[in-house]
Design a protein around this motif. Structure first.
Motif, mmCIF file in Angstrom:
data_model
loop_
_atom_site.group_PDB
_atom_site.id
_atom_site.type_symbol
_atom_site.label_atom_id
_atom_site.label_comp_id
_atom_site.label_asym_id
_atom_site.label_seq_id
_atom_site.Cartn_x
_atom_site.Cartn_y
_atom_site.Cartn_z
ATOM 1 N N GLY A 1 -14.568 -4.166 15.189
ATOM 2 C CA GLY A 1 -14.610 -5.475 14.418
ATOM 3 C C GLY A 1 -13.152 -5.890 15.041
ATOM 4 N N THR A 2 -12.464 -5.513 14.074
ATOM 5 C CA THR A 2 -11.266 -6.833 13.468
ATOM 6 C C THR A 2 -10.232 -6.791 14.443
ATOM 7 N N GLU A 3 -9.979 -5.950 15.785
ATOM 8 C CA GLU A 3 -9.546 -5.459 16.569
ATOM 9 C C GLU A 3 -9.671 -7.017 17.253
ATOM 10 N N VAL A 4 -10.498 -7.369 16.875
ATOM 11 C CA VAL A 4 -11.342 -8.390 17.987
ATOM 12 C C VAL A 4 -11.231 -10.383 17.582
ATOM 13 N N GLU A 5 -10.448 -9.618 16.152
ATOM 14 C CA GLU A 5 -10.086 -10.903 15.260
ATOM 15 C C GLU A 5 -8.807 -12.087 15.861
ATOM 16 N N GLN A 6 -8.605 -13.136 15.744
ATOM 17 C CA GLN A 6 -7.545 -13.913 16.420
ATOM 18 C C GLN A 6 -6.882 -13.886 15.142
ATOM 19 N N ASN A 7 -5.723 -13.685 15.211
ATOM 20 C CA ASN A 7 -4.895 -13.693 14.594
ATOM 21 C C ASN A 7 -4.627 -12.130 13.672
ATOM 22 N N VAL A 8 -4.567 -11.495 14.480
ATOM 23 C CA VAL A 8 -5.476 -10.205 13.086
ATOM 24 C C VAL A 8 -4.806 -9.020 13.625
ATOM 25 N N THR A 9 -4.313 -7.880 14.011
ATOM 26 C CA THR A 9 -3.324 -6.531 14.359
ATOM 27 C C THR A 9 -3.824 -5.460 13.616
ATOM 28 N N ASN A 10 -4.513 -4.518 14.322
ATOM 29 C CA ASN A 10 -5.131 -2.565 13.621
ATOM 30 C C ASN A 10 -3.999 -2.478 13.570
ATOM 31 N N VAL A 11 -3.694 -2.041 12.358
ATOM 32 C CA VAL A 11 -2.543 -0.320 12.432
ATOM 33 C C VAL A 11 -3.561 1.098 11.899
ATOM 34 N N ALA A 12 -4.088 1.758 12.981
ATOM 35 C CA ALA A 12 -4.813 3.178 12.928
ATOM 36 C C ALA A 12 -3.495 3.676 12.686
ATOM 37 N N GLU A 13 -2.265 3.667 12.818
ATOM 38 C CA GLU A 13 -1.513 4.840 12.853
ATOM 39 C C GLU A 13 -1.117 4.372 11.246
ATOM 40 N N LEU A 14 -0.950 3.938 11.280
ATOM 41 C CA LEU A 14 -0.761 4.076 8.885
ATOM 42 C C LEU A 14 -1.186 4.843 7.895
ATOM 43 N N SER A 15 -0.474 5.773 7.345
ATOM 44 C CA SER A 15 -1.803 6.277 6.829
ATOM 45 C C SER A 15 -1.464 5.978 5.570
ATOM 46 N N VAL A 16 -2.596 5.229 4.522
ATOM 47 C CA VAL A 16 -2.233 4.585 3.816
ATOM 48 C C VAL A 16 -2.909 6.137 2.635
ATOM 49 N N ASN A 17 -2.966 6.938 3.331
ATOM 50 C CA ASN A 17 -2.128 8.295 2.026
ATOM 51 C C ASN A 17 -1.361 8.789 1.556
ATOM 52 N N ARG A 18 -0.367 8.448 2.420
ATOM 53 C CA ARG A 18 1.529 8.131 2.192
ATOM 54 C C ARG A 18 2.180 7.329 2.279
ATOM 55 N N HIS A 19 1.736 6.966 0.468
ATOM 56 C CA HIS A 19 2.006 5.698 0.070
ATOM 57 C C HIS A 19 3.062 5.001 0.699
ATOM 58 N N SER A 20 4.513 5.732 0.717
ATOM 59 C CA SER A 20 6.060 5.613 0.474
ATOM 60 C C SER A 20 5.725 4.763 2.420
ATOM 61 N N GLU A 21 5.407 5.435 3.770
ATOM 62 C CA GLU A 21 4.715 4.715 4.286
ATOM 63 C C GLU A 21 4.635 3.512 4.445
ATOM 64 N N VAL A 22 3.825 3.432 4.001
ATOM 65 C CA VAL A 22 2.551 1.593 3.515
ATOM 66 C C VAL A 22 3.960 1.017 3.342
#
Length: 473
Positions: free
Chosen positions: A79-100
């Protein structure tokens, strides 16, 4: 201590809102050139953490804000991937805080909004703030208000916050003895995070004893049931109330009423929520004042006194009887699906408001709300909150009219089709002049969706509609 904002202008129609989406002369909003232009215009790149219906609604509203350049969402959903002005970042692991943190630096993120409770309890907000990234969401210590029901109840007791009487247990035998002494009805809660399903309102002693075994012996909620809370049963009418909090400064939002039980008539097992509507008529101006004074502000004051000041959205679950509210629970984020209903009524710049709230400018936070009612129907997979199928194709989403569909538990299969991927799968939200009209629009939209494994309640909003009908007589 807090201020209320009144007199909202009418909310824009969704079609008009979509036309007002921010663009950058045909350039993708996340390119460096557009980012530079946006900064010059005082606009922000925003990162939303999460991938459910709550996050879809936040992304949808944040992406429309005048203060927003572009919205990234990790991981996001179909759903978010088809919203205007929005980019999904599925590859970003939110469990790895340093990566965020690295992502925020690379993308020049000016605000992070953390949707779910788990990353908050895990300390993501702490690490982002330590890196200098403005973040909306409490610290790990403050997130104990939701991460540990024992902690929350002890705060209530220490700071005189009205709530149900309780005892806490780590020994199932002692817990059972306490239940036998008190009798039923009685409430048994797993202390830790259990996705909104760790509460049993037992109508009999046997049911309560079974809940103890399920949580503490069978470990159906894992470590969340290592310690449990047993509460006195409170009767009355439930409602959801929200506030923005930074330290001891609090700004009230608006009320909603959730439907936790899985079946019509508010019966059956508890869920994460099967639908909601706003406003909740039971939350009068007097209840708002009491909830702010005795529940929200005392909690904020207590957390500050404990050396763990709260910064984020604070949810207060209310039980209202005879014009007075008691606190059932705190959540440390927007409720789900209440958030979807709130975002439908919000008329204003959410990015600006959350940035100001996150950076200690609470006096300048301004949010207006549509006078219309909003209502959300949750489409769940058959069998939820127990075992349920996944992977069935959902069709007709692009044909829905008169409502907004938020994706809560969806994915795409190898053919690119939207399929079910969770228990609560879709949230259908509509506006109306009153709850009855919003309900009619939402259920009309529900029937436009083709999904063979769908289950939904057919009575969302029934209390408000019954009250409205009684007032007319």
């Amino acid at each position: 201590r807090y201020a209320t904002h009144h007199a909202p202008p009418p909310i824009c129609a969704w079609a008009e809102q979509q036309e007002q989406q921010q663009t950058c002369a045909g350039t993708p909003m996340h390119t460096p050139q557009c980012a530079d232009n946006a900064r010059a215009q005082g606009k922000l790149n925003v990162l939303v953490v999460g991938g459910g219906g709550r996050e879809h609604s936040l992304v949808w509203r944040l992406s429309q804000a005048d203060s927003t350049s572009h919205v990234f969402v990790a991981p996001g959903n179909p759903g978010t991937e088809v919203e205007q002005n929005v980019t999904n970042v599925a590859e970003l692991s939110v469990n790895r805080h340093s990566e965020v943190v690295t992502f925020c630096r690379e993308k020049d993120i000016g605000l992070v909004v953390i949707g779910p409770e788990a990353p908050l309890v895990a300390g993501l907000a702490d690490d982002l703030r330590a890196a200098g990234v403005p973040t909306w969401g409490p610290s790990a210590k403050a997130a104990q208000l939701e991460g540990s029901k024992v902690f929350m109840k002890d705060i209530c007791k220490k700071y005189n916050i009205p709530t149900a009487g309780y005892e806490k247990f780590t020994d199932p035998a002692r817990a059972k003895g306490y239940i036998k002494d008190l009798g039923a009805p009685i409430v048994v809660k797993a202390s830790g995070l259990a996705a909104g399903k760790g509460v049993v309102v037992a109508q009999s002693v046997d049911e309560a004893l079974q809940a103890v075994d399920d949580m503490m012996v069978r470990k159906i909620f894992g470590a969340a049931g290592d310690e449990i809370v047993i509460e006195e049963f409170l009767d009355g009418e439930e409602a959801s109330f929200f506030a923005l909090v930074n330290g001891e400064e609090c700004v009230p939002l608006i009320s909603a009423q959730d439907h936790k039980a899985v079946f019509d008539g508010d019966i059956g097992p508890m869920t994460g929520g099967m639908g909601t509507y706003s406003p909740a008529p039971v939350v009068t101006d007097e209840i708002v004042k009491q909830a702010m004074d005795e529940l929200v502000y005392r909690t904020a004051q207590g957390m500050a006194a404990e050396g763990m000041p709260y910064v984020g959205t604070l949810f207060a679950g209310l039980m209202i009887k005879n014009g007075k509210a008691k606190l059932l629970e705190h959540n440390v984020r927007f409720g789900d699906p209440e958030c979807q209903t709130l975002m439908a009524r919000l008329d204003g710049d959410l990015t600006d408001a959350l940035l100001k709230a996150a950076t200690g400018q609470m006096k300048h936070v301004e949010l207006n709300w549509s006078p219309q009612a909003s209502l959300t129907v949750v489409l769940a997979a058959k069998g939820y909150p127990g075992e349920y199928p996944k992977g069935s194709v959902i069709r007709g989403l692009e044909d829905v009219t008169g409502a907004k569909v938020f994706h809560a538990g969806t994915a795409r299969n190898a053919k690119g089709e939207v399929v079910s991927a969770g228990g609560r799968v879709l949230n259908v939200t509509a506006l109306g002049k009153d709850v009855a009209e919003a309900q009619a629009k939402a259920y009309k939209a529900v029937k436009q969706i083709q999904w063979e494994d769908a289950y939904y309640r057919t009575d969302i909003g029934w209390r408000a509609i019954a009250r409205q009908a009684a007032d007319r007589r």
